[in-house]
Design an enzyme around this catalytic site. Structure first.
Site, PDB file in Angstrom:
ATOM      1  N   SER A  68      42.184  42.116  -9.823  1.00  0.00           N
ATOM      2  CA  SER A  68      42.201  41.403 -11.096  1.00  0.00           C
ATOM      3  C   SER A  68      41.008  40.471 -11.177  1.00  0.00           C
ATOM      4  O   SER A  68      40.511  39.997 -10.155  1.00  0.00           O
ATOM      5  CB  SER A  68      43.503  40.604 -11.220  1.00  0.00           C
ATOM      6  N   ASP A  69      40.561  40.219 -12.397  1.00  0.00           N
ATOM      7  CA  ASP A  69      39.523  39.230 -12.607  1.00  0.00           C
ATOM      8  C   ASP A  69      39.651  38.688 -14.018  1.00  0.00           C
ATOM      9  O   ASP A  69      40.138  39.376 -14.916  1.00  0.00           O
ATOM     10  CB  ASP A  69      38.122  39.808 -12.399  1.00  0.00           C
ATOM     11  N   GLN A  70      39.215  37.455 -14.203  1.00  0.00           N
ATOM     12  CA  GLN A  70      39.217  36.838 -15.522  1.00  0.00           C
ATOM     13  C   GLN A  70      37.846  36.218 -15.758  1.00  0.00           C
ATOM     14  O   GLN A  70      37.316  35.525 -14.893  1.00  0.00           O
ATOM     15  CB  GLN A  70      40.293  35.761 -15.639  1.00  0.00           C
TER      16      GLN A  70
END
Length: 129
Positions: A68-70
């Site tokens: 995941s990444d934001q």
């Protein structure tokens, strides 16, 4: 049941997934998070989520691995982690009264099978004093 493998050592991400009540292991991904020249914030989030999941999955074949990444976006440009108090203050000043887009990407991989999604959350910051 083999635990889901989270390609992150983020305490926050681990706590979010723990709410599902699923068995969970974590592993630190070895991924360069530097944006490519001209890379759009959404594309950066998607690329990093997949890179993290793929790197960890390659070390743990047969495991479902979640990356995941934001990436926050202000006026079309990605906002990185500030790193210092002064940089954080400058980012907050830049966001004052502005809309900021948060691109949150996830990637689930097991033995070459890939599932991806990216969500967009827009936040309007009030004018900060």
């Amino acid at each position: 049941m083999t635990p889901l493998l989270l390609a992150s050592t983020s305490r926050y991400r681990r706590e979010l997934l723990a709410r599902l009540g699923l068995p969970l292991d974590t592993a630190r991904p070895d991924v360069d998070e530097t944006p490519a020249p001209g890379e759009a914030p959404r594309a950066l989030a998607v690329r990093l989520a997949q890179a993290k999941a793929a790197e960890v999955a390659a070390r743990h074949p047969g495991r479902w691995t979640l990356g995941s990444d934001q990436v926050a976006e202000l006026n079309g440009a990605p906002l990185g982690k500030p790193g210092t108090v002064a940089a954080a203050q400058a980012q907050l000043a830049a966001m004052s009264g502005q809309s900021v887009a948060f691109h949150t990407a996830i990637c689930l991989i097991r033995d070459g099978e890939i599932h991806q999604a990216c969500d967009l959350t827009e936040v309007r910051f009030r004018t900060l004093g």
